[in-house]
Design an enzyme around this catalytic site. Structure first.
Site, PDB file in Angstrom:
ATOM      1  N   THR A   3     -14.753  -4.158  -8.439  1.00  0.00           N
ATOM      2  CA  THR A   3     -14.932  -4.420  -7.005  1.00  0.00           C
ATOM      3  C   THR A   3     -16.425  -4.582  -6.688  1.00  0.00           C
ATOM      4  O   THR A   3     -16.824  -5.522  -5.991  1.00  0.00           O
ATOM      5  CB  THR A   3     -14.296  -3.301  -6.152  1.00  0.00           C
ATOM      6  OG1 THR A   3     -12.932  -3.173  -6.558  1.00  0.00           O
ATOM      7  CG2 THR A   3     -14.345  -3.634  -4.678  1.00  0.00           C
TER       8      THR A   3
ATOM      9  N   LYS B  98       0.867  -1.184   0.000  1.00  0.00           N
ATOM     10  CA  LYS B  98       0.000   0.000   0.000  1.00  0.00           C
ATOM     11  C   LYS B  98       0.893   1.220   0.000  1.00  0.00           C
ATOM     12  O   LYS B  98       1.987   1.199   0.592  1.00  0.00           O
ATOM     13  CB  LYS B  98      -0.881   0.017   1.258  1.00  0.00           C
ATOM     14  CG  LYS B  98      -2.135   0.839   1.092  1.00  0.00           C
ATOM     15  CD  LYS B  98      -3.169   0.068   0.316  1.00  0.00           C
ATOM     16  CE  LYS B  98      -4.441   0.847   0.124  1.00  0.00           C
ATOM     17  NZ  LYS B  98      -5.457  -0.003  -0.536  1.00  0.00           N
TER      18      LYS B  98
ATOM     19  N   ASN C  64     -17.832   4.242  -6.101  1.00  0.00           N
ATOM     20  CA  ASN C  64     -17.463   3.219  -7.083  1.00  0.00           C
ATOM     21  C   ASN C  64     -18.023   1.849  -6.686  1.00  0.00           C
ATOM     22  O   ASN C  64     -18.726   1.205  -7.461  1.00  0.00           O
ATOM     23  CB  ASN C  64     -15.930   3.199  -7.206  1.00  0.00           C
ATOM     24  CG  ASN C  64     -15.452   2.118  -8.148  1.00  0.00           C
ATOM     25  OD1 ASN C  64     -15.715   0.942  -7.942  1.00  0.00           O
ATOM     26  ND2 ASN C  64     -14.764   2.496  -9.206  1.00  0.00           N
TER      27      ASN C  64
HETATM   28  P1  NAD Z   1     -15.682   6.228  -3.328  1.00  0.00           P
HETATM   29  O1  NAD Z   1     -14.934   7.420  -2.860  1.00  0.00           O
HETATM   30  O2  NAD Z   1     -15.954   6.058  -4.781  1.00  0.00           O
HETATM   31  O3  NAD Z   1     -17.118   6.152  -2.577  1.00  0.00           O
HETATM   32  C1  NAD Z   1     -17.251   6.265  -1.191  1.00  0.00           C
HETATM   33  C2  NAD Z   1     -18.727   6.480  -0.878  1.00  0.00           C
HETATM   34  O4  NAD Z   1     -18.893   6.496   0.545  1.00  0.00           O
HETATM   35  C3  NAD Z   1     -19.290   7.813  -1.386  1.00  0.00           C
HETATM   36  O5  NAD Z   1     -20.611   7.611  -1.829  1.00  0.00           O
HETATM   37  C4  NAD Z   1     -19.287   8.691  -0.129  1.00  0.00           C
HETATM   38  O6  NAD Z   1     -20.261   9.731  -0.180  1.00  0.00           O
HETATM   39  C5  NAD Z   1     -19.656   7.652   0.903  1.00  0.00           C
HETATM   40  N1  NAD Z   1     -19.335   8.069   2.257  1.00  0.00           N
HETATM   41  C6  NAD Z   1     -18.263   8.788   2.683  1.00  0.00           C
HETATM   42  N2  NAD Z   1     -18.363   9.011   3.992  1.00  0.00           N
HETATM   43  C7  NAD Z   1     -19.519   8.418   4.398  1.00  0.00           C
HETATM   44  C8  NAD Z   1     -20.182   8.298   5.637  1.00  0.00           C
HETATM   45  N3  NAD Z   1     -19.675   8.849   6.728  1.00  0.00           N
HETATM   46  N4  NAD Z   1     -21.354   7.597   5.677  1.00  0.00           N
HETATM   47  C9  NAD Z   1     -21.864   7.049   4.560  1.00  0.00           C
HETATM   48  N5  NAD Z   1     -21.298   7.145   3.369  1.00  0.00           N
HETATM   49  C10 NAD Z   1     -20.142   7.823   3.294  1.00  0.00           C
HETATM   50  O7  NAD Z   1     -14.895   4.972  -2.722  1.00  0.00           O
HETATM   51  P2  NAD Z   1     -14.943   3.471  -3.234  1.00  0.00           P
HETATM   52  O8  NAD Z   1     -13.857   3.254  -4.206  1.00  0.00           O
HETATM   53  O9  NAD Z   1     -16.334   3.091  -3.562  1.00  0.00           O
HETATM   54  O10 NAD Z   1     -14.454   2.720  -1.891  1.00  0.00           O
HETATM   55  C11 NAD Z   1     -15.345   2.461  -0.819  1.00  0.00           C
HETATM   56  C12 NAD Z   1     -14.708   1.477   0.118  1.00  0.00           C
HETATM   57  O11 NAD Z   1     -14.370   0.284  -0.610  1.00  0.00           O
HETATM   58  C13 NAD Z   1     -13.404   1.930   0.775  1.00  0.00           C
HETATM   59  O12 NAD Z   1     -13.319   1.331   2.056  1.00  0.00           O
HETATM   60  C14 NAD Z   1     -12.335   1.312  -0.125  1.00  0.00           C
HETATM   61  O13 NAD Z   1     -11.086   1.139   0.561  1.00  0.00           O
HETATM   62  C15 NAD Z   1     -12.998  -0.019  -0.424  1.00  0.00           C
HETATM   63  N6  NAD Z   1     -12.457  -0.660  -1.629  1.00  0.00           N
HETATM   64  C16 NAD Z   1     -12.555  -0.052  -2.839  1.00  0.00           C
HETATM   65  C17 NAD Z   1     -12.050  -0.703  -3.963  1.00  0.00           C
HETATM   66  C18 NAD Z   1     -12.167  -0.103  -5.341  1.00  0.00           C
HETATM   67  O14 NAD Z   1     -11.778  -0.785  -6.325  1.00  0.00           O
HETATM   68  N7  NAD Z   1     -12.716   1.085  -5.491  1.00  0.00           N
HETATM   69  C19 NAD Z   1     -11.433  -1.973  -3.834  1.00  0.00           C
HETATM   70  C20 NAD Z   1     -11.372  -2.569  -2.574  1.00  0.00           C
HETATM   71  C21 NAD Z   1     -11.897  -1.899  -1.478  1.00  0.00           C
END
Ligand code: NAD
Length: 431
Positions: free
Chosen positions: A197, A113, A228
């Site tokens: 994902t 990371k 996402n």
């Molecule tokens: P993103 O930034 O695209 O979306 C995050 C979402 O969470 C947004 O809709 C945001 O408004 C919402 N959010 C933020 N704070 C919040 C709160 N306090 N309460 C409710 N909703 C809230 O991020 P993402 O890529 O979708 O990632 C989300 C999670 O998935 C993270 O933990 C990330 O580490 C994990 N993840 C993502 C991927 C990937 O490929 N994108 C892969 C593995 C794990």
């Protein structure tokens, strides 16, 4: 306590909790204690100064990290995050999860990371580009398609990966795009990587429903986070006939017990930025979302959302962790007592790294797979990983939860590889 200190404390606790889970899994699986010695400390942790020329002509020096946790299976692999709150311990925990995730899903990568401590939303595009290129130069030869392969994470994207690929290729004096995954299609990206994902979360949820005898087409779903992961999973749930009855983001949540129209909700979010104010829905807050009466709950936003103060309110039969680390160890215990199946993050959100692996393979061999091929291979990998881990958990972890089973399964594979590579002093053949 300031917000920063509170945040830091939470993240330190995440590393401590992860190490304690790893130790417990090693004991339960009766593996050599030497396996813990290999996993408890990253193989390499690098901190670098990143000088950047700002738009006003001044120079700012940012701090960057790259944590290479373990490479027993192959090159290090893991996201690059731009965030003001990252700490050394949070990066170490995230890199360890990557090691466990890659092992669990059976892709030949180790865990890593990286991060730059910055508020990237305050930077111009040019400043971000210069910062990214400076980070690559500062890390020097520790990155590479056979060494360490970053991918997008919080506040980094396909464009960031393209800058890394370009800077690395310039330094190597040859095109070498396999140094990163999650690139734009025009420079060697993979179709379907962006949705991978969320798609993986969907496949795993479908397998979990089967295992719990929940008719999937009638399942009621609640999703926290509509970025996402959350929005892509929501679309697939809705397309397959499930009712997505509640969704939330940072602005709050929306609920309709008959099911939300996900295509219209995606349009609404594209227009307004948030789920809030979506017609034909009732407003709820994020705590209410977690307690909605549903079959499957998908936390897909942040860490530490299900805690000892709200876990008892969860009515879902299955929790599928789209986010990394959304459930605290205290919440895990309560959910287990209440017979809620928690499909752990290292399994549930491994669709992204799986398609990253597909991208790397295509870059190495000059292949171009079509979307149907990528999605079919992802489906096979995710369904197989779920079945293997669920079977192992049912067989071995009578008193534990699926997270413990997943850790045991993953670490057993790591231990086997360490054994064959001669990393363990296991003269009696036990590892
Ligand atoms: P993103 O930034 O695209 O979306 C995050 C979402 O969470 C947004 O809709 C945001 O408004 C919402 N959010 C933020 N704070 C919040 C709160 N306090 N309460 C409710 N909703 C809230 O991020 P993402 O890529 O979708 O990632 C989300 C999670 O998935 C993270 O933990 C990330 O580490 C994990 N993840 C993502 C991927 C990937 O490929 N994108 C892969 C593995 C794990």
């Amino acid at each position: 306590m300031s917000v920063e200190v509170e945040q830091e404390k939470k993240q330190d606790n995440t590393l401590v909790a992860t190490l304690s889970m790893v130790r417990q899994a090693i004991d339960l699986a009766e593996l050599s204690p030497e396996v813990y010695e290999h996993l408890k400390t990253p193989m390499r942790f690098v901190e670098v100064a990143i000088p950047v020329e700002m738009e006003d002509g001044s120079t700012r020096v940012f701090t960057g990290y790259r944590c290479q946790h373990n490479n027993v299976f192959g090159p290090y692999k893991g996201g690059l995050r731009y965030h003001p709150d990252v700490t050394i311990d949070s990066i170490k925990a995230l890199s360890m999860w990557m090691t466990l995730k890659c092992s669990l899903v059976g892709v030949p990568f180790g865990g890593a990371k990286g991060a730059i401590v910055c508020d990237s939303q305050q930077l111009t595009v040019k400043e971000k580009e210069r910062m990214t290129r400076s980070y690559v130069r500062s890390l020097g030869s520790i990155l590479g398609p056979e060494t360490d392969i970053p991918a997008p994470d919080v506040f980094t994207d396909a464009q960031t990966m393209a800058w890394i690929a370009d800077e690395y290729s310039s330094n190597m004096r040859e095109p070498s795009f396999g140094v990163v995954t999650g690139k734009p299609l025009a420079v060697g990206g993979c179709v379907g990587r962006n949705e991978a994902t969320g798609r993986g979360v969907f496949f795993v949820a479908r397998e979990a429903a089967k295992a719990f005898n929940i008719p999937f087409e009638d399942a009621r779903i609640a999703i926290q986070g509509f970025g996402n992961v959350g929005s892509n999973a929501a679309k697939l749930f809705a397309d397959s006939g499930c009712s997505v009855i509640a969704v939330s983001d940072v602005s709050g949540g929306v609920y309709n017990k008959e099911g939300l129209d996900i295509c219209k909700l995606i349009d609404h979010v594209e227009r307004t930025g948030y789920v809030k104010g979506f017609p034909d829905s009732q407003a709820i807050d994020n705590q209410e979302l977690l307690a909605v009466d549903c079959d499957i709950l998908v936390p897909a936003a942040l860490e530490n959302q299900l805690t000892e103060s709200n876990a008892a309110d969860v009515k879902a039969k299955i929790v599928v962790e789209g986010a990394n680390g959304p459930t605290t160890p205290e919440a895990d215990k309560i959910l287990k007592e209440n017979k809620v199946l928690v499909v752990p993050d290292i399994l549930a959100n491994s669709g992204g790294v799986t398609v990253s692996y597909f991208e790397w393979v295509q870059n190495n061999y000059g292949f171009r797979w079509d979307l149907a091929t990528v999605n079919r291979r992802l489906e096979e990998k995710m369904a197989e990983a779920f079945k293997m881990v669920y079977h192992y958990y049912c067989e071995k972890c009578v008193d534990s939860d699926m997270r413990t089973g997943a850790y045991m399964y993953s670490i057993k594979r790591l231990a086997e590889a360490m054994h064959f590579r001669g990393w363990l002093n296991d003269k009696n053949g036990k590892y």
